[in-house]
Design an enzyme around this catalytic site. Structure first.
Site, PDB file in Angstrom:
ATOM      1  N   ARG A 200      -1.909  63.600   9.118  1.00 34.65           N
ATOM      2  CA  ARG A 200      -1.727  64.796   9.945  1.00 34.65           C
ATOM      3  C   ARG A 200      -2.651  65.918   9.473  1.00 34.65           C
ATOM      4  NH1 ARG A 200       4.854  64.647  10.991  1.00 34.65           N
ATOM      5  NH2 ARG A 200       4.807  62.473  11.684  1.00 34.65           N
TER       6      ARG A 200
ATOM      7  N   ARG B 276       4.058  68.458   2.104  1.00 39.49           N
ATOM      8  CA  ARG B 276       3.201  68.555   3.293  1.00 39.49           C
ATOM      9  C   ARG B 276       1.784  68.116   2.973  1.00 39.49           C
ATOM     10  NH1 ARG B 276       4.545  71.084   7.859  1.00 39.49           N
ATOM     11  NH2 ARG B 276       6.284  72.121   6.842  1.00 39.49           N
TER      12      ARG B 276
ATOM     13  N   GLU C 125      13.686  68.823   5.574  1.00 42.54           N
ATOM     14  CA  GLU C 125      13.614  67.690   6.506  1.00 42.54           C
ATOM     15  C   GLU C 125      13.037  66.436   5.853  1.00 42.54           C
ATOM     16  OE1 GLU C 125      11.288  68.424  10.045  1.00 42.54           O
ATOM     17  OE2 GLU C 125      11.015  66.266  10.355  1.00 42.54           O
TER      18      GLU C 125
ATOM     19  N   SER D 280      13.555  62.693  11.164  1.00 41.05           N
ATOM     20  CA  SER D 280      13.747  63.325  12.455  1.00 41.05           C
ATOM     21  C   SER D 280      13.997  62.208  13.456  1.00 41.05           C
ATOM     22  CB  SER D 280      12.489  64.117  12.812  1.00 41.05           C
ATOM     23  OG  SER D 280      12.726  64.939  13.918  1.00 41.05           O
TER      24      SER D 280
ATOM     25  N   ARG E 268       8.563  62.454   0.622  1.00 38.05           N
ATOM     26  CA  ARG E 268       9.625  63.448   0.445  1.00 38.05           C
ATOM     27  C   ARG E 268      10.823  62.833  -0.279  1.00 38.05           C
ATOM     28  NH1 ARG E 268       9.522  67.489   5.783  1.00 38.05           N
ATOM     29  NH2 ARG E 268       7.334  68.088   5.477  1.00 38.05           N
TER      30      ARG E 268
END
Length: 438
Positions: free
Chosen positions: A277, A292, A364, A367, A406
Site C-alpha cells: 500500500r 503502517r 485495527e 476488517s 500487527r
RNA sequence: GGAGAGAUGGCUGAGCUGGUCGAAGGCGCACGACUGGAAAUCGUGUUCACGGGGAACCGUGACGAGGGUUCGAAUCCCUCUCUCUCCGCCA
C-alpha cells in the site's frame, strides 16, 4: 465449487455493466440519494439520472434507424435475384448509416460518463449501519479479554523488537526506504509461524479452502473489487505495465471468479499474501513500528454466498477472525463502522481491534465487510438459485484473519516481560520451537 | 523475446467462397410421454444485455476485445488481449 469457468475478457469494457445498480437510480432515486448522503456523497444520483434519460432518448432514435436499415437490407438478396436495381436503395441506406454513426458516437460518450460515475460511487450502507461522519461515531459491539496491567514500564514493539534484534527498521530504510521492515531470527520465524497458524486455523478447523494468489493483479481486477478507478494513488503500479501490486489478497481471490457463474455456493477461501500500500495521505501517522508499512503480510478470508445469507455470513466471518485472537490470548474489541467510516465498496463492516499497550488503545487488526452485490456486479460474478434458473449476482464478503505484522506487534507488546524477553503464545510454541523470545 | 495455431451459447463443436446465422449437431439442463417407480427411449423447450410497452410482445446489440471495409460482417482487413505448440532465456 470449482466448476467455475473464467472467461478472458476485460469486464469493464462490457458496454452495459454498471456497478451501483443503475436500475435503483432509475426506480428509487430518493432512496439511493439518502443512502449515499449518509456517507457524505452528494449530487451523483441527479447527474446519473440526467445522463440516463439522455441516453435512453438516443437509444430509441438509433434503434429505430437500425431497424429500418435491417429491414431494407433483408430485401436486397430478393431484389437482386429478381434483377431489380438496388443502387437507389443503397444510396438511401448510406445516409441512414451516417446518422446512425453520429448518434452512436454521442451515445458511447454518455455511456462512458455514466460508467465512470457509477464506478466512482461507493456502495450504499445497509439499513442497520449506524450513521456517522468519522471513526468517532463507530460503535463498540463486543469486548474480549482485558488489557494487561504491567508492573513495569511497557515498551512499544519497535523498541522491544530492535532490542531483541528481531526487527530492523533502519536497515530496511537503507535497503528500500521508509515504512519497510526486516524481521530477523525469531522475529522472522514468528512471522512465518503466525501465517501458518492462521491458515491452519481457518482451513483445518474452519471451512476455508487455501489459496496462494499472485501478488500482482491487472487493472480489471483492481476495478472489480473497487480499488480502482478512484484510489489510483493508493496503489503501487508496476512501471510500464498494467499490473498493480495487490493491496490485499481480496483482489486476486475475489477476481478468481470474475466473469463466471459459480455452480455451488458458498465458496470460502483463505489466502496468505504480502500486501502493498502506498499509504498516500497518511504521512506522519504511525511512522514507527509495524503498524503502517508499505509492505505487510496478511491472511485474508473471502466468501461468495447467496444473497439471503450474507448478513449471517458476516457474523460468522467476524467470529472466524476473532478465533485467531482468542487462541493467541490477545485482548480485543469489535466495533461496527458507522456510515462515514465505511470502505468504498462495503455496505457493512466490523473492525476487530487488538489492544496495543504502546498506543494505550485498541488498534485495527482485522476488517470484515459485507459488500452485498457491489463487487459481484463490478466483477460479474453470478450463481444460479436453482438448476436452470437465471444467473444472479452473488454476495461477496471478506475480512482479515489477521494482519500478520500487527499481530506480531501485539504479541511483542502484550506478552513482553520485565527482562526484555517476550513470552510466546502457547499455540505458537511448537512452531516457534521455544517458549520465549529473548 | 522469436515462430506457428487458435479464441463461437452452461459445456463440446460446425460455420469462416460476406446476406433468412443468435448461430447446425452433440452433451447438459427444464418440462412432458412411456413406467408401479427409476434407468433407457421418444417429444418439446433451453443465451445474455440493453431499450420500448400495463402486458402478450416488439426492437437493438453481442460469435475474445477495440477499430475498419460494406447497403449488409461470426465470416474480409488492422490493432490489442488471452490460450496452446515449438524455440530461446530464466528461479
Amino acid at each position: 465449487m470449482r466448476k467455475a469457468r473464467i472467461k478472458c475478457q476485460p469486464f469493464f469494457m462490457h458496454k452495459e455493466v454498471f456497478m451501483l445498480d443503475i436500475k435503483r437510480i432509475r426506480h428509487v432515486p430518493d432512496q439511493v440519494k439518502v443512502n449515499l448522503e449518509k456517507r457524505g456523497v452528494k449530487g451523483v444520483v441527479e447527474k446519473i439520472a440526467a445522463l440516463d434519460s439522455q441516453r435512453r432518448t438516443l437509444i430509441v432514435k438509433t434503434e429505430a434507424l437500425k431497424a429500418q436499415r435491417n429491414e431494407a437490407s433483408k430485401q436486397v438478396p430478393a431484389k437482386k435475384k429478381a434483377g431489380e436495381d438496388v443502387e437507389a436503395l443503397f444510396e438511401q441506406l448510406k445516409k441512414a448509416a451516417d446518422d446512425i454513426k453520429a448518434i452512436d458516437l454521442a451515445l458511447s460518450e454518455i455511456d462512458a460518463q455514466i460508467a465512470m460515475l457509477l464506478l466512482s460511487t461507493p456502495n450504499e450502507p445497509c439499513e442497520d449501519v449506524p450513521c456517522g461522519t468519522s471513526e468517532n461515531d463507530n460503535m463498540e459491539v463486543k469486548k474480549w479479554g482485558a488489557p494487561r496491567s504491567f508492573d513495569f514500564e511497557p515498551l512499544p514493539h519497535w523498541d522491544i523488537g530492535t532490542a531483541l534484534d528481531i526487527l530492523d527498521f533502519e536497515t530496511a530504510a537503507k535497503v528500500t526506504g521508509a515504512r519497510f521492515a526486516f524481521s530477523k531470527g525469531l522475529g522472522s520465524r514468528l512471522e512465518r509461524a503466525l501465517i501458518g497458524f492462521m491458515l491452519d486455523t481457518h482451513t483445518l478447523e474452519g471451512p476455508y479452502t487455501e489459496v496462494f494468489p499472485p501478488f500482482m493483479a491487472s487493472r480489471a481486477s483492481m476495478m472489480g473489487t473497487g480499488q480502482l478507478p478512484k484510489f489510483e494513488e493508493d496503489a503501487f503500479r508496476v512501471a510500464d505495465t498494467e499490473y498493480y501490486l495487490i493491496p490485499t489478497a481480496e483482489v486476486p481471490v475475489t477476481n478468481m471468479y470474475r466473469e463466471s457463474i459459480l455452480e455451488k455456493l458458498p465458496v470460502y477461501h483463505a489466502a496468505y499474501s504480502a500486501c502493498f500500500r502506498a499509504e498516500a495521505g497518511s504521512a506522519g501517522r504511525d511512522t514507527r513500528g509495524l503498524i503502517r508499512l508499505h509492505q505487510f503480510n496478511k491472511v485474508e478470508l473471502v466468501k461468495f454466498v447467496r444473497p439471503g445469507e450474507s448478513d449471517n455470513e458476516l457474523s460468522k466471518l467476524v467470529a472466524d477472525a476473532e478465533k485467531v485472537l482468542q487462541k493467541l490470548e490477545l485482548p480485543y474489541r469489535v466495533v461496527q463502522l458507522c456510515t462515514g467510516d465505511l470502505g468504498f465498496a462495503s455496505a457493512k463492516t466490523y473492525d476487530i481491534e487488538v489492544w496495543m499497550p504502546s498506543y494505550n488503545r485498541y488498534v485495527e487488526i482485522s476488517s470484515c465487510s459485507n459488500f452485498l452485490d457491489f463487487q459481484a456486479r463490478r466483477a460479474n460474478i453470478k450463481y444460479r438459485s436453482a438448476p436452470g434458473a437465471k444467473p444472479e449476482f452473488v454476495h461477496t464478503l471478506n475480512g482479515s484473519g489477521l494482519a500478520v505484522g500487527r499481530t506480531v506487534a501485539a504479541i511483542l507488546e502484550n506478552f513482553q516481560r520485565k527482562d526484555g524477553g517476550v513470552d510466546v503464545p502457547k499455540v505458537l510454541r511448537d512452531a516457534m520451537k521455544t517458549d520465549v523470545i529473548s
